[in-house]
Every structure is written in C-alpha cells, then in structure tokens.
Design an enzyme around this catalytic site. Structure first.
Site, PDB file in Angstrom:
ATOM      1  N   LEU A 191       0.964  -1.057   0.098  1.00 17.99           N
ATOM      2  CA  LEU A 191       0.096  -0.209   0.066  1.00 17.99           C
ATOM      3  C   LEU A 191       0.950   1.373   0.095  1.00 17.99           C
ATOM      4  O   LEU A 191       1.759   1.265   0.664  1.00 17.99           O
ATOM      5  CB  LEU A 191      -0.848   0.039   1.389  1.00 17.99           C
ATOM      6  CG  LEU A 191      -1.992  -0.973   1.312  1.00 17.99           C
ATOM      7  CD1 LEU A 191      -2.788  -0.772   2.732  1.00 17.99           C
ATOM      8  CD2 LEU A 191      -3.005  -0.890   0.060  1.00 17.99           C
ATOM      9  N   ASP A 192       0.428   2.308  -0.731  1.00 20.20           N
ATOM     10  CA  ASP A 192       1.319   3.560  -0.786  1.00 20.20           C
ATOM     11  C   ASP A 192       1.415   4.164   0.744  1.00 20.20           C
ATOM     12  O   ASP A 192       0.408   4.000   1.553  1.00 20.20           O
ATOM     13  CB  ASP A 192       0.624   4.261  -2.006  1.00 20.20           C
ATOM     14  CG  ASP A 192       1.529   5.480  -2.095  1.00 20.20           C
ATOM     15  OD1 ASP A 192       2.754   5.102  -2.227  1.00 20.20           O
ATOM     16  OD2 ASP A 192       1.092   6.739  -2.527  1.00 20.20           O
ATOM     17  N   PHE A 193       2.232   5.011   0.734  1.00 17.42           N
ATOM     18  CA  PHE A 193       2.731   5.896   1.989  1.00 17.42           C
ATOM     19  C   PHE A 193       1.216   6.296   2.387  1.00 17.42           C
ATOM     20  O   PHE A 193       0.942   6.546   3.554  1.00 17.42           O
ATOM     21  CB  PHE A 193       3.824   6.680   1.486  1.00 17.42           C
ATOM     22  CG  PHE A 193       3.765   8.020   2.732  1.00 17.42           C
ATOM     23  CD1 PHE A 193       4.344   7.425   3.847  1.00 17.42           C
ATOM     24  CD2 PHE A 193       3.492   9.238   2.367  1.00 17.42           C
ATOM     25  CE1 PHE A 193       4.693   8.706   5.065  1.00 17.42           C
ATOM     26  CE2 PHE A 193       3.389  10.254   3.393  1.00 17.42           C
ATOM     27  CZ  PHE A 193       4.176   9.876   4.530  1.00 17.42           C
TER      28      PHE A 193
END
Length: 294
Positions: free
Chosen positions: A66-68
């Site tokens: 999952l992205d930041f």
C-alpha cells in the site's frame, strides 16, 4: 483513525499464519532509512516482537503493498509457507481488492471501466510519477483496468466531490491515482496527481476497504472500516446516495478476476537455506511493486 504511532496498530485479523492490519495514512510499510522510526514494520515489531522473523530483512513478509498515503487492509504473512500460499493466490489472479475514495468533481456516469495503459514518467522533475500511454515521456506502458462505481455525491469542505468504489483489475504502481486523474477526477488530497495543487486536506482520501484472499485452508475476508464518513470527518458532507456499498461487494465477489493482469515473476525459494538471498529479495520486491495499486 488517529494519526499513526508505534502503539496504535489496528489489527483486523490475526492467526498463526497471517496478520491483517488497518494501515494508517502517511506511514510507510517498511524503510531502510535509519531516521524513519515509524513504519508498519516497526509497529508490528513493537506489538509482536516474538513474531519477527530474523531470517528476513524487515522481520515480516508483506503479502502486497500500500502506498505511503493510503490507508486500509494490509496482509502480512508470519512464516515462509504462509507467504508462499498468499503468493500463489496473487499469481493466479484469485485475490479480490476494493478501495474507497473521494474524488474531485461530479462523476456523471454511475459505472465506468477505466482502461488506460500506465508507464513510468521519464519527464524531468516527474520521474517519481506514473502516467498514461500517449503522454510525453511515458516509458513502457502496460495495460491497466479499474472499475469505478459511484457511491455518493456530496461536498468536501464546500467543494463538490464523489465517493466511489474502485476495483483494480490489474496491479500497477499508482494505478488508482493515475486512472482517477486521467478522467479529470483526481483523488481528494492527492498532491502528486493534482499537479501539486490539492494540499489542503489532512490526508489523501484513498482507503483499501476490502481484501479477500481465498487461501485453501484459511480464506481471508477482511473489511477495514470506512474512514470517509461525516462522524469521522466533518468536512465530508454526503448529499445523495447512488449505490449501497454492501450490495456492490456481493457483486464483486461473484465475478471472476480479469485476465488482463500480467503474472509476476515467480520467486524461487530453497528449503536448504533459511536466509533469503539478495536475488530472492529483489525478485520479491519486483513482484510487490506490481501490486502497489494506489
């Protein structure tokens, strides 16, 4: 959700083989940088020090990315065999994911299949971004499909927005963010793909809401609670409901996965050597990048 800290890790599912956490926004999954003390990796080590595997670089095997800036359901394998079973499900296109998002403007069509090939942006100053095929500097674009379904119309901090359900049919870096931006409806708070204009919200409004991994002996079926509700964010004011989320999930689960998705390279593991080699780590990271959907 409160802002992330080492102590407030939210666990949605826990067994001998897997943990699924509700990842906070604006926190990395892991990091090699000494100064980044707050990651999902460090949260897990703080809560479950006895579960960390010394034979892996990060201590835990993350089944996907999952992205930041994205919150929501994130699955972690607690042993090598469990990681292999999860990998099999991803490789054979059996995993189902669905995201919630608030996007700018009014999405007039109730349901859209977004079909834009995505590649790396090689334009100077934008090499950290992805872009759709046809844009100048778009390198090695690959087929991508996302299904977008309108849930609600409303306003965020007085501006018109649409709450949508996003189902990725492929796994590409920043896929959901790029696809929403490509149709003129960037995700609220997405500073990067709004061309650095949308910086007022406290977070990017993208959330991994639903995760289903049909493991043979331990099927994982997890929902990370919807953060985009007025009781949690008073700036979000829904005005008209179009589709009921629970009904859409039932329809999603009844559909086969799309065939357009490319297979990741297999990760070959040797039972004779407990420590993962640099080559194995690199292959695994390449596969994970293909599932960095947001």
């Amino acid at each position: 959700m409160e802002p992330a800290s080492l102590e407030n890790l939210c666990v949605l599912y826990h067994s001998a083989n897997y943990i699924v956490v509700n990842k906070h926004w604006d926190i990395r999954i892991d990091s090699k940088m000494w100064y980044e003390k707050q990651t999902v990796q460090s949260q897990l080590k703080h809560r479950y020090p006895e579960l960390a595997d010394p034979y892996t670089y990060y201590g835990f095997r993350f089944c996907h990315q999952l992205d930041f800036s994205t919150s929501g359901a994130l699955c972690v394998a607690l042993n090598k065999a469990a990681a292999g079973h999860a990998y099999h499900c991803f490789k054979n296109r059996l995993v189902t994911k669905a995201y919630l998002a608030l996007v700018r403007g009014v999405v007039t069509e109730e349901k859209i299949t977004l079909d834009f090939a995505i590649g790396k942006n090689t334009t100077e100053g934008k090499t950290h971004m992805m872009c759709i095929e046809g844009n100048e500097g778009c390198e090695n674009p690959k087929p991508c499909q996302t299904e977008l379904t309108v849930l609600e119309y409303g306003a965020y901090d007085g501006d018109p927005v649409t709450k949508v359900l996003l189902q990725p049919l492929t796994g590409r870096t920043h896929q959901l963010r790029v696809h929403c931006s490509a149709i003129g409806h960037p995700i609220v708070g997405d500073y990067t793909y709004s061309l650095r204009t949308d910086d007022a919200p406290y977070r990017m409004m993208l959330h991994a809401y639903f995760l289903h991994i049909p493991l043979e002996n331990e099927p994982i079926h997890v929902i990370a609670p919807d953060p985009f509700v007025p009781s949690l964010d008073s700036k979000w004011a829904p005005q008209r409901c179009v589709n009921i989320l629970e009904d859409l999930l039932k329809n999603i689960l009844s559909k086969p996965q799309a065939e357009i998705q490319e297979d990741p390279e297999p990760v070959h593991r040797s039972s004779s050597y407990p420590v993962e080699s640099e080559e194995q780590q690199a292959q695994c990271q390449q596969w994970l990048c293909e599932w960095n959907l947001d």
